[in-house]
Design an enzyme around this catalytic site. Structure first.
Site, short mmCIF file in Angstrom:
data_model
loop_
_atom_site.label_atom_id
_atom_site.label_comp_id
_atom_site.label_asym_id
_atom_site.label_seq_id
_atom_site.Cartn_x
_atom_site.Cartn_y
_atom_site.Cartn_z
N ASP A 1 0.83 -1.20 0.00
CA ASP A 1 0.00 0.00 0.00
C ASP A 1 0.87 1.25 0.00
O ASP A 1 1.98 1.25 0.49
CB ASP A 1 -0.94 -0.02 1.20
CG ASP A 1 -0.19 0.07 2.51
OD1 ASP A 1 -0.54 0.93 3.32
OD2 ASP A 1 0.75 -0.72 2.72
N LYS A 2 0.31 2.31 -0.54
CA LYS A 2 1.09 3.54 -0.72
C LYS A 2 1.36 4.28 0.58
O LYS A 2 2.16 5.19 0.60
CB LYS A 2 0.39 4.46 -1.70
CG LYS A 2 -0.91 5.02 -1.17
CD LYS A 2 -1.49 5.99 -2.13
CE LYS A 2 -2.67 6.66 -1.48
NZ LYS A 2 -3.13 7.79 -2.19
#
Length: 188
Positions: A143-144
């Site tokens: 995930d970012k």
């Protein structure tokens, strides 16, 4: 981290010096160690596919090995002219080499060794089945927000499928990110 009177302490907290009076307010099952023990027990109950296959195969394999051993003992003196002692000796060597026990018990020690080695490096698996699934992993996406990284995510590469236009993909991502409330994207 230093504690003062009234602070909560955890199982395994080390007392540096002096007397320490601690009131136990939770059961052992609720402690971190209790949870780890429970996870280990669950991991031992979860059997990987390779172990299940071996358990199904072991009966057939054992019968084949015993059958071939008996054939070597009884057949080779008649077919190859070996002495009974020579045939028996070679049959026992075959039985040891083709030992069903070694084959059947080979999976779990390897899985447990890999799991403990991973745990020493900070990677926990709930069981051998999950570790075996990792062998089939082809793509990993993070995930970012950097939750799984060092907290400072960076885009290093953008790889698109052949039929996806890179410019259109970047435009779509920028449009989505523009309305996002994610805390990591703070203008500098």
């Amino acid at each position: 981290m230093d504690k003062v009177a009234g602070d909560e302490v955890y199982a395994g907290t080390v007392n540096g010096e002096g007397a320490l009076y601690v009131e136990v307010t939770k059961s052992a099952e609720g402690s971190l160690f209790g949870k780890i023990i429970k996870m280990v027990e669950e991991a031992q109950a979860e059997v990987p596919d390779s172990q299940r296959f071996m358990e199904r195969f072991e009966g057939i394999y054992a019968r084949i090995v015993v059958g071939v051993t008996l054939l070597v003992i009884a057949g080779t003196p008649l077919l190859l002219g070996w002495t009974w002692n020579e045939a028996f000796y070679k049959a026992m060597v075959f039985l040891v080499v083709a030992s069903p026990c070694a084959l059947v018990s080979s999976i779990m020690p390897v899985m447990l060794s890999a799991m403990s080695s991973s745990a020493r490096r900070g990677i926990l698996f709930k069981g051998g089945a999950h570790m075996e699934n990792m062998a089939r992993t082809q793509v990993v996406a993070f995930d970012k927000t950097g939750t799984l990284t060092m907290g400072t995510p960076q885009v290093t590469d953008i790889i698109t499928a052949e039929h996806v236009d890179r410019t259109q993909l970047l435009a779509a991502v920028a449009a989505i990110e523009n309305i996002s409330m994610h805390p990591w994207l703070v203008p500098s």
